[in-house]
Every structure is written in C-alpha cells, then in structure tokens.
Design an enzyme around this catalytic site. Structure first.
Site, short mmCIF file in Angstrom:
data_model
loop_
_atom_site.label_atom_id
_atom_site.label_comp_id
_atom_site.label_asym_id
_atom_site.label_seq_id
_atom_site.Cartn_x
_atom_site.Cartn_y
_atom_site.Cartn_z
N ASP A 150 11.91 -22.93 17.16
CA ASP A 150 10.55 -22.72 16.78
C ASP A 150 9.39 -23.49 17.00
O ASP A 150 9.73 -24.49 17.71
CB ASP A 150 10.81 -22.59 14.90
C1 BGC Z 1 7.10 -19.12 13.31
C2 BGC Z 1 7.68 -17.99 14.04
C3 BGC Z 1 6.93 -17.81 15.14
C4 BGC Z 1 6.40 -18.94 15.89
C5 BGC Z 1 5.44 -18.45 17.09
C6 BGC Z 1 6.53 -20.25 13.96
O1 BGC Z 1 5.37 -21.05 13.03
O2 BGC Z 1 7.88 -19.73 12.15
O3 BGC Z 1 8.35 -17.00 13.25
O4 BGC Z 1 7.68 -16.69 15.97
O5 BGC Z 1 5.57 -19.74 14.91
O6 BGC Z 1 4.23 -18.13 16.65
#
Ligand code: BGC
Length: 722
Positions: free
Chosen positions: A261
């Site tokens: 993530d």
């Molecule tokens: C979130 C994810 C997301 C990623 C990319 C993160 O802060 O937890 O769900 O896909 O950002 O934007």
C-alpha cells in the site's frame, strides 16, 4: 486477461525468458512504482522510464501522457517492458456507480460485475491498465470511514461481490483492467474504527471471516493483491511472510503479484518493526511484496541488499518473474502501441449506473403505504443539504468522476414536477448547526402536500482516514427533521451517507425512510424512480444499522455467548430501583441503556409489495453429503416485486463457538402480484465447514436453517447433516 483470466503457462515462460536478459538494476526497476506528474512527462520521469528504473506509474490518467510514457518504455527502455498504470477506480471512472457499500445493498452480483466492466472500459480508454479494487475488507464498524468502500459485514456477501468485480474488471476484452484484492487482511477490524489503527484478530475469526473473501478473489483469478496498512496481531502485513507466502502463495496458489500500500514498506519503520528503510525493504522482499508503491525503499536499497548477499538473487528473480508474467498475461506487451483518448461516458454506462443506483436504495420504513407517491398527484417540498449536491452524492474515491454528468434529486424532480416543486437546502452542509432557516422551511412544507427531506453526510465524512467517533446525524439535521415533523405534513426522509448512521430518533419520526448511501452519478433519477414507484424498492441492508455507537460492533453473525439475553432478562437503566442488589439485573449479555436489537437488521429492506414464506423443508440429502432445501415464496401484495430470499444456518453443536446465524445463500426472486415460486438451495459440506483453530473441518450433526427476507427470518427447520 488477453490470454486467459488467470496466468497462462505461456506468459510465465515468456517472463522467464525476458528475466534471463535483465540486469539486477533492471529487475529491481520493475519492482518500483512512482507517482505520475499530472499529465506532464518531465525530464526526470522520462529518464527514469527510459533507463528501466520503474515498472509502474500511479495516478496518471492523461491519455497523451500515458501514451508517451508507454512509448518511452517500449522504444527507449533497455528491455522494452510496458508500464503498469495504476489508479483507484473504486466505483466507477467517469460514470460513478454507488459506493461499494451501496452496490452491496443490491444483493445483485451481476449488476456489480457490469459496473466493474463499465468502469474498466472507461479507465482503459484513457490508458489505465490496473485498478486497486475490489476492497474485500469485511467491515463491522461504521465508525471506520472505509466501510463505504466495503461490501459490508458479511464474508459471503463480500466474497460474491468481490469476485463479481474481479470478473467485471478482468474479462472485458481489450478494455479491461488488472484488479487488486485489498487490503490483506483484517484492515476493517482496526481498533475503535480508527483508520490505520492496530487489528487484533483471533485465528478462528481470521480464517472464518476475514480470509475467505480473499481466497474467493484469488480463485476468481485476481492478478494483484495489496497488504493492509494496519498491523495484524502485531505484524504489519507488508512485512508478513506468513500471510504473503505461506497463506497466499503456498496454501492458496496465488500466481499474481503483491503491491504494497502507499509507502507501507517504509512505514514498517514507523510501526517499529524495521530499523530503517533498508531493513524495511529487506523484510518486504522476503515477505513477498513484488512492488513498492512510492516509498522509495526498493529503489534506494534493494540493489545493495542483493549485492551484499542479504537478499538472495533467486528471491528477487521470482518476484520480478511474477510481475512480468502478469504484464504478459494482461496483454500489456500486445497493447503497447495503443492510442488512448479522453473517455466520454456512453448512454449504456449511464444506464448501468442508473440501475445500480436504483437497486442500492433500501426502503426502511413506509408507514401507511405513503410510498410510492402517485405521479403528479401531490405538490412536493424538497428540503435538506444533500438534495442538490451532484458532487457529494458521488461519495468517496471519485478522482475521475464527471460531476457535470451527475444528476441530483432536485434536478431529477424538476424534470417531472416543474412548478409544483418547492426547494430549499435549509442547511449549507450536513454539518451546519444553524436553525435560522427552519421557520421558512416549515412554511414551505406547510404549503405543500408532502415533504421529502434529504439528510446524511457529505462525501468527505467517509472514506480513507475519515472516521467518526459519533455516528449520529451531524449538525442540526435531526432538529430540522423534528421541526418539519411538527408541521404535520407527511415526512419522507432520504438518508445519503457513506456509512450506517445511528438514527433511532429520525427513524421514529420519519413517515417513510429511504437509505440511499452515496448513489453516484444517477442518484437523482434513481431516488425519484423509487419515490414514485417507477421501479420497485429492492435494496436490502448489507450491514446492520445500530441504534447507538455504543453497540458497535453490532453484526448479525456474532458468536454464541453462554448467557444470551432474552426479553425476560433485559432491564433498562430507568427501571433499576435505587440501591438495587447486584444480582437484580438479568446477568445476561446486553447493555443497560439501549434496546439490544439493531435499529434495522442485516438483510432487511421493505418492498412496495409483501412476500410470504412457507413450506420450508429438506428435499433430499445430496450425493456428496450436504442437503437440498426448498421453500415457497409468494407475493401476497398487489404489485410486482423482487425479494432477496435469504438462507441462514446455525451449527448447533460444534467444537468451537460458532455464530448464532450465518448467511449461506440467497436468491433474487421476481414475482407478479399473487404469484409464487418454489425455490431451492443446496448446501454442501464445504458450506457448513469452519476453521476450528487448527484446520478447516466439517462436523456432522444438527443445524438450524432459516429462510426469509432478513437476518431476523423466523421460518426455520432442523437439519441433521452427515
Ligand atoms: C489506500 C489504498 C489505495 C492506495 C493508492 C492508499 O492510501 O489505502 O486503498 O489503493 O492508497 O491510492
């Protein structure tokens, strides 16, 4: 995808061949994702792509910029490897569908598959080839802002909708996206519903509740997966080898790749499980994270870690080979010369969004058959801060949503009601605490036959990092409803929100209550269609509505306590005598100060007609074990309708405590007035198996099954399954 829904042997052998031609630096480049530059391709980015230093770009959606980045990758980078272009396409791209929690209220996986297919087509047209969706986090805490992105509280519902989305994204011919199962695993259980907080999940619950939707997603052929930000039982998943290797790859046979993530590799340092970024990079590679989302830890440290023999070459080789296999399997090499353009939503996309919004609406109360309204028969007064907010109704995660095509309830009603419609927002936002316009609003209500009041939460009050400790209606919205109730005019309340709100007083005073979540682009026409009965009310709750935040987590499939509350044992705080002895309350499991039931149970929703269930019986034992059940469903009202016929089961005696009920299956049954249908459900031994702390087992014996239209269904039979 282009070659197969899952990874073909051919993609793997092509990847292996290419890997053999790559240097260590080029391999590590494939493991690095960086941010795009808002439609630009500045020199630094150009050089990074040309040198093969990156394998993916996140958050670039400009068609020309993507085409140029892909051209550089193809023509100038050492191995000509195309880029993964990732974007959060969560519930639509230009055309916005209801938030996932709203789509789950349809209980209609086909509709959700179609939503994903449309979203993929729109995003792919601009050059995106990878979405970070679906989110498969079972969510039992409405304080958590990301409950909006979930399919609610139930593992089966989550698994069915998750796999529908995987199919929709990945099986769209040449306009498809790689899907990403997230957030592995247990993120929805963050303490106090506070995003990123720790999760502590017992092994049985992890295996019986949180893991199954991910296994279903893996089996559906999802090509990527993202670990959770939150530490699980003390171990952040981005460095958790047991999760990413033992369970995901070895036990489940996942052949895709793992993307961290956002900066979650470097966050291993903040969590306090890694000494520095170098240590974090080492832990994540060893755990099996193929790609680093923007933290820079892989780019900065991996090459040295390999050269120093801290990370073995074969470990990196395998991770890169998995990434390349996915790129081949997704057809990225074949699409390299494609032209991209800005997407213009089609009428078909809008129609799909309209159907999804209609089916996501849950009718919770309808006193004296107030709804549906007769067309043109009454003058309407439309009030409330969310009646004319084309942007807010889209909900969270709508980076690319086309607000100009979003139709509010006011706009939709104006088309049909014309001058008959009185409108006043009354409050500037849902959080507005003023009462200054209440008198005028009441005058407008008095001058009309019926009041439609839209209340709830703007988009910004739910979603990532937007958690609330108080889940009642914000601002002075409840007071507004109370003032309008005093006018004596019939009051229809439309709640638009990204989470279940605790609204007992509102539910009491509303004459009719619709829960519409954030319905997306076509919110207005969809709500109007349900208000006037142009479509039937078919939505059902994918999550329990609590009475009070203190009941949270409140979910239908809770465990069996040794001291369950019964109506006789429940005592209310107001009824306890002064100086009462300690044993005077019932000594069972309940709160002293709130009705123990939910405000509305999981699975609940009214129709404009009424359905009756009967003749529930076991028809036969199936050859491989398990049973087949049948029940008669009859539409006893005077309108056609669609019922969500739900089957719940309780394992009566097991080696570990099991939930009081679990949803095992459901069917959508459409019936004309007076019509009936015999429906059948088949339950296999697998459906009745569970993890007992050591292994997944089927324990033969007694089960109770219920059929009906909510988790409170009371028509039951006893089963002996062997
Ligand atoms: C979130 C994810 C997301 C990623 C990319 C993160 O802060 O937890 O769900 O896909 O950002 O934007």
């Amino acid at each position: 995808m282009a070659e197969a829904a899952t990874f073909s042997a051919r993609a793997r052998s092509r990847a292996e061949k290419l890997l053999g031609e790559m240097t260590l630096a080029q391999k590590i480049g494939q493991m690095v994702q960086i941010e795009g530059a808002d439609g630009q391709v500045p020199l630094a980015l150009r050089q990074q792509v040309a040198s093969g230093a990156i394998g993916s770009v996140i958050n670039e959606v400009d068609p020309a910029a993507i085409a140029e980045l892909q051209r550089i990758a193809r023509e100038e980078s050492p191995n000509g490897i195309p880029l993964l272009i990732g974007r959060d396409v969560i519930h639509g791209f230009k055309t916005v569908f209801p938030i996932p929690l709203g789509m789950a209220a349809s209980w209609n996986p086909e509709l959700v598959e179609e939503a994903a297919r449309v979203s993929a087509a729109e995003a792919a047209e601009q050059g995106v080839n990878w979405t970070f969706s679906p989110m498969l986090d079972v969510s039992r805490d409405p304080r958590w802002g990301r409950i909006a992105e979930s399919f609610g509280e139930d593992p089966l519902l989550t698994a069915e909708f998750g796999t529908a989305m995987v199919r929709g994204y990945q099986n769209g011919g040449d306009r498809q996206l790689i899907s990403c199962l997230k957030h592995f695993v247990g993120y929805g259980a963050c303490e106090a519903g506070k995003d990123y907080a720790s999760t502590n999940i017992p092994d049985t619950e992890l295996h019986n509740v949180y893991l199954p939707p991910f296994l279903a997603g893996v089996r559906a052929g999802a090509q990527s997966l993202m670990p959770s930000f939150s530490d699980l039982n003390g171990s952040p998943p981005s460095g958790n080898r047991w999760l990413l290797r033992d369970i995901l790859r070895e036990r489940w046979g996942f052949e895709g790749f793992v993307i961290s993530d956002w900066a979650s590799i470097a966050q291993l340092v903040v969590h306090g499980v890694a000494a520095d970024d170098e240590d974090a990079a080492r832990q994540s590679v060893v755990a099996g994270v193929n790609m680093d989302m923007v933290s820079g830890a892989y780019a900065g440290h991996l090459e040295l870690l390999v050269k120093a023999d801290v990370v073995p070459v074969p470990v990196v080789d395998e991770l890169v080979c998995e990434l390349l296999t996915a790129k081949y399997a997704a057809g990225l090499f074949d699409q390299a010369k494609r032209r991209y353009s800005f997407c213009t939503p089609t009428a078909e996309a809008e129609d799909a969004a309209l159907r999804a919004a209609q089916e996501s609406i849950v009718l919770l109360k309808n006193s004296d058959g107030l709804l549906p309204l007769a067309e043109g028969a009454s003058s309407l007064c439309l009030l409330g801060p969310l009646a004319d907010q084309p942007d807010e109704q889209l909900g969270t995660w709508v980076f690319d949503g086309d607000v100009s095509r979003s139709v509010s309830l006011k706009q939709a009603l104006e088309r049909t009601e014309g001058n008959q419609l009185q409108y006043d927002a009354v409050l500037a936002t849902s959080r507005d605490r003023s009462h200054s316009s209440f008198a005028q609003a009441c005058q407008r209500a008095e001058a009309s036959d019926v009041t439609v009041l839209t209340l709830g939460e703007e988009a910004i009050l739910s979603g990532e990092a937007h958690c609330r400790a108080d889940i009642s209606l914000p601002g002075s919205q409840l007071a507004l409803a109370q003032s309008l109730k005093a006018t004596g005019k019939p009051l229809i309340v439309v709640v638009m929100a990204g989470r279940p709100l605790a609204i007992p007083e509102l539910a009491e005073l509303a004459d009719a209550l619709l829960y519409v979540w954030h319905p997306g682009s076509m919110a207005g026409p969809a709500i109007a269609d349900v208000l006037f009965g142009r479509v039937e009310a078919t939505g059902r709750l994918p999550v329990t509505l609590p009475r009070s935040v203190g009941q949270v987590p409140i979910y239908y499939a809770h465990g069996k306590t040794g001291k369950p509350a019964t109506p006789e044992t429940i005592v209310h705080i107001d009824d306890i005598d002064a100086k009462a002895p300690q044993t005077s309350v019932g000594n069972t499991s309940f709160h002293l100060d709130v009705d123990p039931s939910p405000l509305y149970p999981f699975g609940f929703g009214l129709s404009y007609t009424k359905f009756e269930f009967s003749d529930f019986q076991e028809v036969r034992a199936t050859p491989l074990g398990g049973v087949e059940l049948s029940a008669l469903v009859r539409n006893i009202g005077d309108r056609p309708g669609r019922e969500v016929v739900q089957l719940y089961v309780r394992d009566k005696v097991a080696s570990v405590t099991r939930p009081v009920r679990e949803l095992k299956a459901w069917q959508l049954v459409t019936l004309e007035a007076g019509a009936s249908e015999q429906i059948r459900f088949r339950l296999s031994r697998d459906d009745l198996s569970f993890y007992n702390g050591r292994e997944t087992v089927f324990e033969p014996g007694g089960f109770t099954a219920w059929v009906g239209n909510s988790s409170d269904a009371d028509l039951s039979i006893e089963l002996d399954v062997r």
